[in-house]
Motif scaffolding. Sequence first.
Motif: not given
Length: 447
Positions: A331-338, A355-360, A365-367
């Motif tokens: 339930d965390s909000n994670i922002l991937v830059l790039g 793969p980072i987005i997929k695993e989060l 997590a909300r990505v």
Amino acid sequence: MKLIGLNREEVKQTFKNGEFTIAVYGMGKMGLPLAAVFADHGARVIGVDINAKVVEMISNGENHIKEEPGLDELVRKNVKAGRLRATTDGAWAAKQADVMVILVPTLTDERGNLKLSPVYDVAEKISQGLEKGDIVITEATMPPGTTESLIPIFEKSGLKLGEFGLAHAPERTMTGTAIRDITGQYPKIVGASDEATLEAVIGIYETINRKGVIPMSSIKAAEAVKVFEGVYRDVNIALANELAMWCEEHSLDALEVFQAANTQPYCHLHMPGAGVGGHCIPVYPWFIINLAKKTNPRLTKIAREINDYMPHHIVELTVKGLNKIGKPLKDSNILVLGLTFRGGVREFMKSAAIPIIKELKEWGARVYAYDPLCTQEDAKRFGAEWKEDFKGIDAVIITADHREFKELDLEKLASEMRGKVIVDGRNVVKLEEAKKYGFICLRVGRV
């Protein structure tokens, strides 16, 4: 004009006088710059591509590779001068040309197994126009031995090898610096089927490359050079990543240690990070692995395992950072830059972000994602929501070293983010500045 039988100085003169024609097959990110450079040095050049829109643009003097500095002018200038033209008809181009250069994409799966149909298709077209005295050069990176496997296709022309020349001159370029690389950043590597062909090909590349040419003893040796360059980088990045994770365990700053160690001239520790992406470095090791019969390239395999593990390690660092602020990943909000695999280039092959987005997401997590070179559709394709601000974000993960991310306004981030966690997968954040604004900043090699 046929070049076999001429010495390199004679080839250079005929090149500058525009007395022979080169057909470059593949007008992509490497092929179009090469064709434009050939034309700019005097040769008559035909660019060949299966994409009619690309051919139309080039014929109108338009460059479709916008991220390549200087290419707009080079294409416009040489089309206007009549030295550069384009076609979709590969057989016709072969009939007009004295030299044919193959620089089409070599597609691979995740384990480096090649899909060589584009190369075979071009070889078939060339065979329909091949004449005695012509030279065929492969520049596309392929497993050692591939160029010579094309000989039976070329011999469908009715000619035997020796009546035409065959060479490999691997491209040694990167997107964004292709013109610089082609014209003098590195010497050109060349291997050929015989001495007369080698002499002529040396003359061709010495004309356009200030750093000159390194002749190899065989075509296969020339193919191995480019592959080994990629394997070297992959193995050394893996070593850097392994040592960096050891530094995390022992409360050391890996970059501090690496920079000091690299002042010794025999030490060249690379930069650790979120992963190894692109069409080259993570792919070429599989050429070596897949071709091995009696040998067992254990180190090369382990390096691949380590580098493929790094996106997972970035998720581990994210969990550590969130734990420090008392927040679970779920339930965390994670922002991937790039979203791209490296800064300044809109390419996604083996990008660490995927793969980072997929695993989060698997951990609940909300990505969200943002990349200055990408669109909302790109983010959606990889499973993230598009977000251009930092409001409500608990942790930021940097996976590409875009210029914009090197210049992040940390004060703005601090005022907008809900949590203050930055996981810097590309070593672009100034740690002292981040600390000043209260961020927990983690990177590979320092937690």
